[in-house]
Every structure is written in C-alpha cells, then in structure tokens.
Enzyme design. Structure first.
Site, PDB file in Angstrom:
ATOM      1  N   SER A  79     -52.489 -51.977  -4.501  1.00  0.00           N
ATOM      2  CA  SER A  79     -53.316 -53.595  -4.109  1.00  0.00           C
ATOM      3  C   SER A  79     -52.878 -54.515  -5.249  1.00  0.00           C
ATOM      4  O   SER A  79     -53.184 -55.602  -4.316  1.00  0.00           O
ATOM      5  CB  SER A  79     -54.307 -52.703  -4.059  1.00  0.00           C
ATOM      6  OG  SER A  79     -55.224 -51.742  -2.820  1.00  0.00           O
ATOM      7  N   LYS A  82     -51.503 -57.505  -2.627  1.00  0.00           N
ATOM      8  CA  LYS A  82     -52.059 -57.853  -1.988  1.00  0.00           C
ATOM      9  C   LYS A  82     -52.478 -59.718  -2.764  1.00  0.00           C
ATOM     10  O   LYS A  82     -52.235 -60.032  -1.724  1.00  0.00           O
ATOM     11  CB  LYS A  82     -53.764 -57.743  -2.147  1.00  0.00           C
ATOM     12  CG  LYS A  82     -54.113 -55.755  -1.690  1.00  0.00           C
ATOM     13  CD  LYS A  82     -55.406 -55.562  -1.761  1.00  0.00           C
ATOM     14  CE  LYS A  82     -55.648 -54.655  -0.774  1.00  0.00           C
ATOM     15  NZ  LYS A  82     -56.968 -53.515  -1.253  1.00  0.00           N
ATOM     16  N   TYR A 204     -48.519 -53.523   6.030  1.00  0.00           N
ATOM     17  CA  TYR A 204     -49.375 -53.256   4.897  1.00  0.00           C
ATOM     18  C   TYR A 204     -48.674 -52.216   4.293  1.00  0.00           C
ATOM     19  O   TYR A 204     -47.998 -52.016   2.697  1.00  0.00           O
ATOM     20  CB  TYR A 204     -50.870 -53.459   4.975  1.00  0.00           C
ATOM     21  CG  TYR A 204     -51.684 -52.859   4.193  1.00  0.00           C
ATOM     22  CD1 TYR A 204     -52.075 -53.769   3.078  1.00  0.00           C
ATOM     23  CD2 TYR A 204     -52.088 -51.543   4.111  1.00  0.00           C
ATOM     24  CE1 TYR A 204     -53.218 -53.624   2.376  1.00  0.00           C
ATOM     25  CE2 TYR A 204     -53.264 -51.132   3.306  1.00  0.00           C
ATOM     26  CZ  TYR A 204     -53.015 -52.049   2.122  1.00  0.00           C
ATOM     27  OH  TYR A 204     -54.165 -51.595   0.942  1.00  0.00           O
ATOM     28  N   TYR A 256     -62.399 -55.135  -7.210  1.00  0.00           N
ATOM     29  CA  TYR A 256     -63.474 -54.682  -6.171  1.00  0.00           C
ATOM     30  C   TYR A 256     -64.950 -54.592  -6.489  1.00  0.00           C
ATOM     31  O   TYR A 256     -65.541 -55.807  -7.853  1.00  0.00           O
ATOM     32  CB  TYR A 256     -62.668 -53.195  -5.562  1.00  0.00           C
ATOM     33  CG  TYR A 256     -61.995 -53.200  -5.517  1.00  0.00           C
ATOM     34  CD1 TYR A 256     -61.196 -53.388  -4.474  1.00  0.00           C
ATOM     35  CD2 TYR A 256     -61.045 -51.736  -6.451  1.00  0.00           C
ATOM     36  CE1 TYR A 256     -59.732 -53.683  -3.948  1.00  0.00           C
ATOM     37  CE2 TYR A 256     -59.239 -51.998  -5.703  1.00  0.00           C
ATOM     38  CZ  TYR A 256     -59.167 -52.723  -4.240  1.00  0.00           C
ATOM     39  OH  TYR A 256     -57.056 -52.949  -4.318  1.00  0.00           O
TER      40      TYR A 256
HETATM   41  N1  GLN Z   1     -51.917 -47.952  -0.083  1.00  0.00           N
HETATM   42  C1  GLN Z   1     -53.502 -47.856  -0.160  1.00  0.00           C
HETATM   43  C2  GLN Z   1     -54.943 -48.350   0.659  1.00  0.00           C
HETATM   44  O1  GLN Z   1     -55.117 -48.933   1.388  1.00  0.00           O
HETATM   45  C3  GLN Z   1     -54.100 -48.776  -1.656  1.00  0.00           C
HETATM   46  C4  GLN Z   1     -55.653 -49.193  -2.160  1.00  0.00           C
HETATM   47  C5  GLN Z   1     -55.812 -49.861  -3.427  1.00  0.00           C
HETATM   48  O2  GLN Z   1     -54.257 -49.556  -4.120  1.00  0.00           O
HETATM   49  N2  GLN Z   1     -56.620 -49.492  -3.790  1.00  0.00           N
HETATM   50  O3  GLN Z   1     -55.026 -47.174   0.636  1.00  0.00           O
END
Ligand code: GLN
Length: 410
Positions: A79, A82, A204, A256
């Site tokens: 993530s 992102k 993604y 988060y």
């Molecule tokens: N590949 C993971 C997902 O989409 C990434 C989530 C994350 O790093 N929090 O579930």
C-alpha cells in the site's frame, strides 16, 4: 556500514554518516523490543517473510541516504505505492479530474473497507483500497501493459532507480484478490472506475508487488519532502503542488484507522504497507523508510511504527514541534559613522522573518540617514513577506528615510 580503523581525512563525510547511522542503530535497538504482531499470511510470499528483519533509512533533501539494519533487503511495497500512484494520476489528469473520483476524507476504517461516499460513490480517499484501485486506473495508457509501465516508471523515478515487480507476489495477489475485485465492481457500478475491473485490479496488484528496500522508501519520501524533486537524481518527478497534495492526504489517511494516534505520536505524513514497510516524510527535511514484517491488527508494522516514533523523537521531526525562537533572516546589522545602516539578509524570508526585519528597520527610523537592505544572499522569499516588506519600506521612505532593498529574489 563498514568502518575503517584509520582516522578520516578532515574533509571526510564519514564522521557525520557514522553519527547519523549510530543514532539509527539505537532507534532499531529500541524498536526491536516491541513484541507482538503477525506477518501477513493471506498469500505465501508474505507469509514467508522473516519476522526478525528490521531496517530504517533516512534520506535528506540534500541527497544523502543513511541506513541501519536490513536497509537493503527487498520487500513488496504494497500500500505504500498508493500515495505515489495518486501523485502520478494527478500529474497526468490534474487535481479536479482526480478529486471528482476519489475524496480526501479519512475513513477511520480498515484499508479494505467499503468506504464509498453516499450519493457519488466516490471512495473516501486514495489510501484505502477502493480509492487506490480507482487512482491506479486513472493513470492513462493505450494498453494495460503500457499503463502499468507508466506506473512502474513513475514509482522508479520517485525511488531513483529501476524498480521491478515480484511476479510471484503479483500472481498470488491476483489469485486471492476477490475482495479488491468486489471493491472494483462497486466503483464500476457508480461510474467512478474508468476501466474494466480486471484491468484495474491487475494494475493495482502489480503496483503492490513492486520490490523496494527501506532505502528506496526513504528516497521516495524525500522526493515528496523536496517538493517533488528526487534529491538523489535531481529529477523533478511531480510539481510542488502535487507533492503537497499527496503529503496532505497521507497526513490524514495514510495510517488508516490509526491515522489520528499516529499524528499525535509521530507527527508526520506517512503510509504503511502489509509487506512491513512504512514511509514517512518531513517536508523540507527528510524521507524515512522502515521495514519489519509483523503487523498489528490494522495492517501497520509493529516495530516499524516504533522505529518511526524513535526517528521522529531523535531528530525532532514532529510537524507541530517548532523552534521556540523563530528563525531570523537577518545576518548582520552595521551602522556606519554617518548613520548609514546596512542590514544583511540570508536564507528564506517568510512572514515571521519579514516581521522581524520590519521591526529592525523601524528601530532605525529615528537616527538613520539611509538604510540599505542587502538581500543578495536570500534564497527564497514568500509572496506575503515581500508584500509586507514593500509596505514597510514605502512607509519609511514617506517619512523621509532613504531605504533601498537590494537583490530580493522575485
Ligand atoms: N495488496 C494488499 C491489498 O490490497 C495491500 C494492502 C496494504 O498494504 N494495506 O489487500
């Protein structure tokens, strides 16, 4: 880092590097004491991670990189991709187009929650999966392969080296990614997702599977901290306004449902990933990358969080922890025998520096014959500061004083 037994030459950078890296080692020693957490196990590639791996790296806007522990060990970015893909989407499409499809509000919910705005169907922010799948799909390209190549090249530019995809992780993410597919369908149903779901989630999953090290994360963070210019390669990856927007979203949404406590404890915009990495940035100073695979219940690295708390404290990086005496831009004030005053400035002139300067100038109003402000060593001046300075100088001139400002940058 290897240390030679001989004394370094007087001009050597080694004593500084050793001092910085020694401090980073101590941060890791402290973080190592944190217990608990579990390595992500939803795919075998993450489940196989060594829970003992621990790394920290700091990259300065001056282009130096310092590291300790397993700072060259590769892991998947997950993530942490992102915010960077968000920045790339904004670079390609502009602020409004992206904001029309992905919001800015912290969801206060887990990363894979269904946080869609009632009415519009916009994902709450680009840091949760729903928003990230949409932002990733916004990066344009004639074919899925070329679209992803643009994402990979963009992430590489942030890191300052060619980043590669771990194909096994990608295959596993894709095989187990039904929840992300479901998020894709929900955003497709409301017209927010601009691509077929499989194309969108594949890009993604691939961006999540890009391999990085803690050092890469530090440089990526430093690029945001350095107004979008990679301080190691000198490449302008995104505009300053995009770097600022990205850091803003990271500050409120990056951790988060831990984002609030994070801002209190660490005080820096940041982003975590389930590979065990966490990235943070102090605008104008440094990027920081940490790595430790065991995660807490929110998907944030347990020791990574502690290491960042340690770096933030050791380097006094908390954004709201400012110096009690503001920085002055006044280097010297020389009063000549005939009342000719020369005020020499250097560095940045912001609102507070301009206020100090105006106070200084006013203090000479009674006795000075002339005032020359030598601003040739000023590196940057805020528009608001330049305006206030012009008003103050005009006022002093109206009072009969000869005021000259020399070399203030536009
Ligand atoms: N590949 C993971 C997902 O989409 C990434 C989530 C994350 O790093 N929090 O579930």
């Amino acid at each position: 880092m290897s240390t030679a037994p001989t004394d370094p030459a007087p001009g050597s950078a080694r004593p500084l590097v050793e001092a910085v890296e020694g401090a980073l080692e101590r941060v890791l020693d402290e973080a190592r004491l944190a217990r608990g957490g579990a390595v992500a196990d939803y795919i075998p590639e993450l489940a196989r991670a060594n829970p003992e791996h621990l790394a920290v790296a700091v990259a300065s806007v001056g282009g130096n990189v310092y590291g300790a522990g397993d700072d060259r060990h590769p892991f998947t970015i997950q993530s942490i991709s992102k915010p960077f893909v968000y920045a790339l989407a904004v670079r390609e499409l502009g602020f409004d187009e992206v904001a029309g499809r992905v919001g800015f509000e912290p969801s206060g919910e887990p990363f894979n929650a269904i946080s869609l705005e009632p009415g519009t169907g916009r994902p709450a922010n680009p840091m949760i999966n729903a928003g990230a799948i949409v932002t990733s799909a916004l990066v344009p390209g004639p074919t899925p392969a070329e679209r992803f190549e643009r994402i990979r090249a963009g992430l590489s530019a942030f890191a300052g080296r060619q980043l590669e995809v771990d194909e096994r992780t990608f295959a596993s993410e894709r095989a187990t990614g039904d929840r992300n597919r479901a998020l894709g369908y929900l955003t497709l149903a409301t017209g927010i997702l601009p691509l077929p779901v499989d194309d969108a989630v594949d890009a993604y999953f691939r961006q999540c599977s890009v391999l990085v090290t803690a050092r890469d994360l530090a440089v990526m963070g430093a690029t945001l901290a350095h107004a979008g210019v990679n301080p190691v390669t000198g490449e302008a990856v995104v505009d300053p306004a995009i770097a600022k927007r990205t850091l803003s979203v990271m500050a409120t949404c990056g951790m988060y449902d831990y984002s609030g406590e994070w801002l209190v404890r660490v005080g820096l915009p940041a982003k975590s990933g389930v590979g065990g990495g966490v990235l943070a940035a102090q605008p104008g100073q440094v990027g920081i990358g940490v790595f430790s695979p065991p995660l807490d219940g929110r998907g944030n690295s347990v020791r990574g969080v502690e290491a960042l708390v340690g770096v933030s404290q050791a380097y006094e990086l908390h954004l709201f922890d400012h110096l009690t005496r503001p920085r002055s831009a006044i280097e010297s004030v020389v009063v000549g025998p005939d009342g000719d005053v020369v005020v020499t400035l250097r560095g940045e002139v912001d609102f507070i520096a301009a206020e100090q300067l105006v106070d200084e100038l006013r203090g000479h109003a009674g006795e000075a014959r002339s005032i020359r402000v030598d601003a040739r060593a000023v590196t940057d001046v805020r528009a608001v500061a330049a305006r206030f300075l012009a008003v103050a100088a005009g006022h002093l001139r109206a009072g009969g004083l000869d005021v000259v400002v020399d070399g203030l940058p536009g």
